[in-house]
Scaffold this active site. Structure first.
Site, PDB file in Angstrom:
ATOM      1  N   THR A 178       5.779 -55.970  10.589  1.00 23.14           N
ATOM      2  CA  THR A 178       5.018 -54.879  11.217  1.00 23.14           C
ATOM      3  C   THR A 178       5.932 -54.098  12.156  1.00 23.14           C
ATOM      4  OG1 THR A 178       4.334 -56.360  12.992  1.00 23.14           O
ATOM      5  CG2 THR A 178       2.812 -56.120  11.165  1.00 23.14           C
TER       6      THR A 178
ATOM      7  N   SER B 281      -2.166 -45.026  18.087  1.00 15.69           N
ATOM      8  CA  SER B 281      -2.424 -44.004  17.079  1.00 15.69           C
ATOM      9  C   SER B 281      -3.908 -43.683  16.894  1.00 15.69           C
ATOM     10  CB  SER B 281      -1.787 -44.437  15.765  1.00 15.69           C
ATOM     11  OG  SER B 281      -1.769 -43.368  14.878  1.00 15.69           O
ATOM     12  N   HIS B 282      -4.426 -43.917  15.685  1.00 13.44           N
ATOM     13  CA  HIS B 282      -5.809 -43.544  15.373  1.00 13.44           C
ATOM     14  C   HIS B 282      -6.820 -44.549  15.920  1.00 13.44           C
ATOM     15  CE1 HIS B 282      -4.224 -46.244  12.406  1.00 13.44           C
ATOM     16  NE2 HIS B 282      -5.455 -46.634  12.141  1.00 13.44           N
TER      17      HIS B 282
ATOM     18  N   ASP C  71      -4.770 -36.862  14.995  1.00 10.55           N
ATOM     19  CA  ASP C  71      -5.178 -38.175  15.525  1.00 10.55           C
ATOM     20  C   ASP C  71      -4.689 -38.413  16.949  1.00 10.55           C
ATOM     21  OD1 ASP C  71      -2.484 -38.606  15.016  1.00 10.55           O
ATOM     22  OD2 ASP C  71      -2.778 -40.699  14.444  1.00 10.55           O
TER      23      ASP C  71
ATOM     24  N   ASP D   8       0.308 -37.584  14.905  1.00 12.08           N
ATOM     25  CA  ASP D   8       1.119 -37.609  13.681  1.00 12.08           C
ATOM     26  C   ASP D   8       0.288 -37.455  12.410  1.00 12.08           C
ATOM     27  OD1 ASP D   8       0.010 -40.123  13.866  1.00 12.08           O
ATOM     28  OD2 ASP D   8       1.901 -41.228  13.692  1.00 12.08           O
ATOM     29  N   ARG D   9      -1.027 -37.584  12.517  1.00 15.38           N
ATOM     30  CA  ARG D   9      -1.853 -37.415  11.307  1.00 15.38           C
ATOM     31  C   ARG D   9      -2.527 -36.053  11.290  1.00 15.38           C
ATOM     32  NH1 ARG D   9      -5.025 -42.911   9.767  1.00 15.38           N
ATOM     33  NH2 ARG D   9      -3.323 -44.364  10.217  1.00 15.38           N
TER      34      ARG D   9
ATOM     35  N   LYS E  51       5.549 -38.798  10.680  1.00 13.22           N
ATOM     36  CA  LYS E  51       4.616 -37.831  10.133  1.00 13.22           C
ATOM     37  C   LYS E  51       4.223 -36.892  11.265  1.00 13.22           C
ATOM     38  CE  LYS E  51       0.910 -41.331  10.291  1.00 13.22           C
ATOM     39  NZ  LYS E  51       1.582 -42.632  10.417  1.00 13.22           N
TER      40      LYS E  51
HETATM   41  C1  VG1 Z   1      -2.376 -47.380   8.465  1.00 14.19           C
HETATM   42  C2  VG1 Z   1      -2.256 -46.454   7.289  1.00 14.19           C
HETATM   43  C3  VG1 Z   1      -0.791 -46.187   6.985  1.00 14.19           C
HETATM   44  C4  VG1 Z   1      -0.111 -45.635   8.248  1.00 14.19           C
HETATM   45  C5  VG1 Z   1      -0.336 -46.567   9.414  1.00 14.19           C
HETATM   46  C6  VG1 Z   1       0.194 -45.995  10.725  1.00 14.19           C
HETATM   47  O1  VG1 Z   1      -1.768 -48.617   8.163  1.00 14.19           O
HETATM   48  O2  VG1 Z   1      -2.896 -46.992   6.156  1.00 14.19           O
HETATM   49  O3  VG1 Z   1      -0.687 -45.296   5.911  1.00 14.19           O
HETATM   50  O4  VG1 Z   1       1.262 -45.489   8.021  1.00 14.19           O
HETATM   51  O5  VG1 Z   1      -1.720 -46.805   9.587  1.00 14.19           O
HETATM   52  O6  VG1 Z   1      -0.380 -44.744  10.992  1.00 14.19           O
HETATM   53  P1  VG1 Z   1      -2.588 -49.910   7.675  1.00 14.19           P
HETATM   54  O7  VG1 Z   1      -1.558 -50.979   7.569  1.00 14.19           O
HETATM   55  O8  VG1 Z   1      -3.656 -50.142   8.681  1.00 14.19           O
HETATM   56  O9  VG1 Z   1      -3.206 -49.522   6.367  1.00 14.19           O
HETATM   57  V1  VG1 Z   1      -0.594 -44.220  12.588  1.00 14.19           V
HETATM   58  O10 VG1 Z   1      -1.086 -42.639  12.613  1.00 14.19           O
HETATM   59  O11 VG1 Z   1      -1.851 -45.222  12.990  1.00 14.19           O
HETATM   60  O12 VG1 Z   1       0.753 -44.673  13.376  1.00 14.19           O
HETATM   61 CO    CO Z   2      -1.023 -41.701  14.454  1.00 12.48          CO
END
Ligand code: VG1
Ligand code: CO
Length: 543
Positions: free
Chosen positions: A18, A113-114, A277, A281-282, A376
């Site tokens: 991770t 992030s999100h 987000d 980045d999203r 991103k």
């Molecule tokens: C999720 C998304 C993945 C993305 C990651 C980080 O991961 O599916 O596509 O790269 O979040 O995004 P996972 O392992 O939960 O499916 V961000 O914007 O949260 O840094």
């Molecule tokens: Co993000």
């Protein structure tokens, strides 16, 4: 100035494979927890003595306190300087840009992030390297190893640094520079896109709504869209960042960005809608009465990027994460450029971007980006869309219709089953794994399986192999189901089921996605026996 060395024991618990650490905020706030992890990063990257580093985060609860700790630890560990976003704030793409622009050894990015923010929600911290991108698998492995061996951390005793005043200050021997978080990023965007064309588009009455979701992109979007490009005041909504994102879930998808979706599907909808987000980045893109799937958005950007100055010479290649639909592959094939399929997570694009093999990349989870940074970039994607709309004179609907007509349509949806007991989630994956070799040729829900495997990736640049990246089941005619476990959740396990179906017949391009995907959904649920194994009869979130 006094430096203390505090004895500690391994507590961070970062899982191998991770990037960074996401935990409940209260866990990060436990005595010595943050310090323990920060020292593990410092040790894992070979120390910070004499190095310059960028520090910033998405402004969520505990961001400011955590930054003070990081600065005191960088000073105690001998760092030469820290460049910090004013108020401790930097969007993830802006941090990536700052690392590259200022040539620092990397940066500490504070975000989950999100994931929601607040004292009872989530916090996170990750390290990005000198290329501006998330630490590679090799560096991450060293950080993980350091988390298991740590016995002490170093911290300076000092008053808080004033994060609000732009300019140069110091913390002991270490210089601290507080910078405007938006300026450099906005200049980068100006260098990539035809701002005059976009300005003319807004001046002609083009209406847009940008939902910053109370997160970090608010100030960036307001400065660029409204103040620079002349979009009407009020174009940006929820534009003031708040430590708990207004109590919401800063994930730009049709479920969580409901305010925006309601407006875009209502009467008198604006011409273009977008959202970003927690850490910026999203991106989500939506036209009037028309949600654009992130996989389709990536394909659109690949097909039309040449309309923006930075990409006028065409693309070196494109890359998508494995669960992302094949739409962009079809565009790449038509352009005669390579399309790479990587594991989920932006770190896997880094080598391809650094080696100049790809210009654009993206993920089905609302992430798109290019070689301008190594993350991103939500606002970048929105600006590229605007540049394309301005330059082509087409509407979102016309762009989408042409994409599907020219390349076929990849219907796409994702089912998330959240907070599943880890053992049950593993049972679903093990069950699928056990039948992989028997699946080809089998008919399920009217679809015949033509391949089934567990995705492994050999990095084309450094040869590193990454295994167990999700189970792929392909069906005759171009449908596919993918199963993988999330690596970013903070409670239990999340099973993600990605469902896709390609249609090329002209009369099959405007089906409802739900109808088009029904057989794939049914095949995926039957093959995985997900309902029985988890006791869940419906996903928590469908995007
Ligand atoms: C999720 C998304 C993945 C993305 C990651 C980080 O991961 O599916 O596509 O790269 O979040 O995004 P996972 O392992 O939960 O499916 V961000 O914007 O949260 O840094
Ligand atoms: Co993000």
């Amino acid at each position: 100035m006094q430096h203390d060395t505090v004895a500690t024991q391994p507590i961070a618990g970062q899982k191998p494979g991770t990037s960074g650490l996401r935990k409940k905020t209260r866990v990060f706030m436990e005595p010595h927890f943050l310090e323990n992890y920060v020292q593990s990063i410092i040790d894992g990257i070979g120390g910070v003595s004499g190095k310059n580093l960028v520090v910033g985060g998405d402004g969520r609860y505990f961001n400011d306190r955590a930054i003070q700790v990081i600065l005191r630890m960088l000073a105690a560990n001998g760092a030469a300087g820290a460049i910090v976003g004013q108020g401790g704030v930097l969007s993830t793409p802006a941090a990536s840009h700052l690392i590259r622009k200022r040539g620092t050894a990397g940066g500490f990015i504070l975000s989950a992030s999100h994931n929601p923010g607040g004292i009872d929600a989530d916090f996170g911290l990750k390290f990005n390297g000198a290329n501006g991108g998330p630490a590679s698998e090799a560096v991450n492995a060293k950080i993980v190893e350091a988390t298991t061996k740590i016995s002490a951390y170093h911290i300076t005793t000092a008053d808080d640094v004033d994060l609000n005043t732009i300019g140069q200050t110091a913390l002991g021997e270490m210089s601290v520079e507080i910078v405007d978080p938006v300026t450099d990023y906005a200049a980068l965007m100006d260098s990539l896109f035809d701002f005059d064309k976009i300005r003319a588009l807004f001046a002609s009455g083009f209406r847009m709504r940008f939902d910053a979701m109370h997160a970090v992109t608010g100030p960036y979007a307001t400065a660029i869209l409204e103040d620079t490009l002349g979009a009407a005041k009020g174009t940006v909504i929820n534009g003031t960042p708040s430590p708990d994102f207004g109590g919401g879930h800063p994930d730009p998808n049709p479920v969580w960005a409901k305010t925006l979706m309601d407006e875009m599907y209502g009467d008198n909808a604006p011409d273009f809608g977008a959202a970003s987000d927690g850490d910026g980045d999203r991106n989500m893109v939506v036209g009037p009465h028309q949600y654009v799937t992130p996989s389709d958005s990536l394909a659109v950007l690949a097909a039309h990027a040449h309309r923006a100055p930075a990409y006028a010479k065409g693309l070196a290649g494109v890359a998508r994460s494995m669960p992302t639909s094949g739409a962009v592959d079809r565009v790449a094939a038509a352009q005669g450029i390579e399309s790479y399929e990587t594991p989920t997570g932006w770190k896997f694009f880094g080598n391809l971007l650094d080696a100049g093999r790809v210009t654009l990349c993206g993920e089905e989870s609302a992430g798109t980006g290019s070689d301008h940074v190594r993350e991103k970039d939500g606002l970048w994607a929105v600006l590229l869309w605007l540049n394309i709309l301005a330059q082509s004179g087409q509407s979102v609907a016309q762009i989408m219709e042409a994409l599907w007509r020219d390349y076929g349509r990849c219907y796409y949806t994702r089912y998330d089953f959240e907070d599943i007991e880890t053992a049950k989630a593993e049972a679903v994956m093990d069950g699928l794994r056990a039948q992989l070799s028997n699946l080809p040729g089998r008919e399920v829900a009217g679809l015949t399986v033509n391949f089934a495997d567990e995705f492994a990736y050999d990095d084309p640049v450094d040869g590193a192999r990454t295994e167990a990246q999700g189970i792929r089941i392909g069906f005759e005619g171009g449908a596919r189901a993918v199963f993988r476990l999330s690596g970013t959740g903070t409670v239990g396990a999340t099973i993600r089921v990605y469902l896709e179906r390609l249609e090329t017949a002209p009369d099959a391009l405007s089906l409802s996605p739900q109808d088009a995907l029904a057989p794939v959904v049914s095949a995926a649920l039957t093959l995985s026996d997900l309902h029985n194994l988890t006791g869940r009869d419906a996903p928590n979130v469908i995007t």
